[in-house]
Write an enzyme that holds these catalytic residues in place. Structure first.
Site, PDB file in Angstrom:
ATOM      1  N   LEU A   1       4.066   0.972  11.915  1.00 16.13           N
ATOM      2  CA  LEU A   1       4.440   0.072  10.547  1.00 16.13           C
ATOM      3  C   LEU A   1       5.847   0.455  10.088  1.00 16.13           C
ATOM      4  CD1 LEU A   1       3.948  -1.965   8.459  1.00 16.13           C
ATOM      5  CD2 LEU A   1       2.743  -0.178   6.943  1.00 16.13           C
TER       6      LEU A   1
ATOM      7  N   ILE B   1       5.187  13.971   2.235  1.00 18.31           N
ATOM      8  CA  ILE B   1       4.840  13.580   0.917  1.00 18.31           C
ATOM      9  C   ILE B   1       3.990  14.171   0.158  1.00 18.31           C
ATOM     10  CG2 ILE B   1       5.318  11.130   1.739  1.00 18.31           C
ATOM     11  CD1 ILE B   1       2.520  10.694   1.484  1.00 18.31           C
TER      12      ILE B   1
ATOM     13  N   GLY C   1       6.390   6.023  12.238  1.00 21.13           N
ATOM     14  CA  GLY C   1       4.981   5.296  12.776  1.00 21.13           C
ATOM     15  C   GLY C   1       5.128   3.934  13.114  1.00 21.13           C
TER      16      GLY C   1
ATOM     17  N   TYR D   1     -11.932  10.197   5.527  1.00 21.18           N
ATOM     18  CA  TYR D   1     -10.792   9.305   5.428  1.00 21.18           C
ATOM     19  C   TYR D   1     -10.722   8.206   4.491  1.00 21.18           C
ATOM     20  CZ  TYR D   1      -7.501   5.732   7.073  1.00 21.18           C
ATOM     21  OH  TYR D   1      -6.304   4.913   7.159  1.00 21.18           O
TER      22      TYR D   1
ATOM     23  N   ASP E   1      -9.044  -0.776   4.740  1.00 15.59           N
ATOM     24  CA  ASP E   1     -10.471  -1.284   4.590  1.00 15.59           C
ATOM     25  C   ASP E   1     -11.494  -0.212   4.443  1.00 15.59           C
ATOM     26  OD1 ASP E   1      -9.442  -1.065   7.687  1.00 15.59           O
ATOM     27  OD2 ASP E   1     -11.676  -1.484   7.696  1.00 15.59           O
TER      28      ASP E   1
END
Length: 300
Positions: A19, A44, A17, A137, A114
């Site tokens: 990041l 994961i 991805g 989410y 956030d």
């Protein structure tokens, strides 16, 4: 110890991805041994697979080792009807990573969002502000935070927001593409946040991995705050388009399956107090992102 001597080994999940890609690139640049696992390499949410992967990583070298979890289910709207998968990847997965990282003596940095906050604040959210996600989410990401800190109290949870990078799709690329395909674009001007260049976030996470900071929650975003509307205008300027072609609109005019936070500015106080380098102001970072990877952001 010489400047060229690695101080830590990294295992990066979600390594394909935006990041994760920047984390791998930075590790290579700095000579830090790093193993990158994309979702095709490691799911994961598969507890047994996580145990095997972390056991192998722990046994692969003598340097202190840290797992940076950049893997996530990020389809915010799809999560509203795909709750099981969202919670498996964002909730259960980080918990498995934390459980086995603790068991094998590994550090863990888990990236959160956030969206764990209700989005109705009027001042930057501190790390201990009450959470209250309004979307599936956000709820799944909060579950992941809680699972991580319960299983591995020395781990770090790093919340960030409005991330964009050279890899994959994101707001900057979307606005750049629209600048070339539409005469005008309407963008919401009633959602406040802090754009974050993934390369700057990666640098902060690597600094954290190399440091000696007590476990817990931290916030790391680009400095300052803006709205999506003003962020879009800044992107138009960078691609040589007239920013006046970007028109303000409201969230109500663009209903989405998942509610968006109206206010999601995260306070950097805990990050700064830990002695970590503040991420640069968002507008400065956008300049740097286009200088470094303009070809990736600009429309073909």
């Amino acid at each position: 110890m010489s400047a060229g001597t690695p101080l830590v080994r990294l295992l990066i999940t979600g390594a394909r991805g935006q990041l994760g890609s920047d984390l791998l690139a930075l590790a290579e640049l700095r000579g830090i041994p790093a193993t990158g696992l994309g979702s095709a390499d490691l799911d994961i949410s598969d507890a047994a697979a996580v145990e095997v992967a972390l056991q192998q990583f722990a046994a692969a070298g003598d340097l202190p080792a840290v797992v940076i979890n950049a893997a996530a289910y990020t389809a915010v709207d799809a999560a509203e009807t795909d709750q099981d998968r969202a919670f498996a990847v964002n909730g259960d997965g980080p918990g498995y990573l934390a459980l086995h990282a603790a068991a094998f003596g590994l550090g863990l940095i888990h990236v959160s969002t956030d969206y764990v906050f209700p989005g109705d604040g009027t001042a930057p959210y501190e790390v201990d502000a009450p959470t209250g996600p309004k979307s599936v989410y956000g709820a799944s990401k909060l579950a992941g935070e809680q699972a991580v800190l319960a299983a591995h109290p020395a781990a770090h949870v790093v919340r960030t927001a409005w991330v964009y990078g050279a890899t994959g799709g994101n707001f900057v690329k979307t606005m750049a593409a629209l600048s070339a395909s539409r005469p005008t674009v309407s963008v919401v001007d009633d959602q406040q946040g802090s754009p974050t260049w993934s390369a700057d976030l990666a640098a902060g996470l690597v600094e954290l991995a190399l440091g000696d900071v007590p476990g817990g929650v931290l916030h790391a975003t680009g400095g300052g705050e803006t709205t999506w509307f003003h962020f879009a205008r800044a992107v138009f300027e960078h691609v040589g388009a007239d920013p006046e072609r970007v028109h303000p609109t409201t969230t109500d005019a663009f209903p989405r399956p998942a509610p968006r936070p109206a206010y999601s500015v995260l306070s950097p106080s805990a990050w700064n107090q830990a002695g970590l380098t503040p991420l640069r102001p968002w507008a400065e970072a956008l300049d740097a992102a286009f200088a470094a990877h303009g070809e990736a952001f600009r429309p073909a």
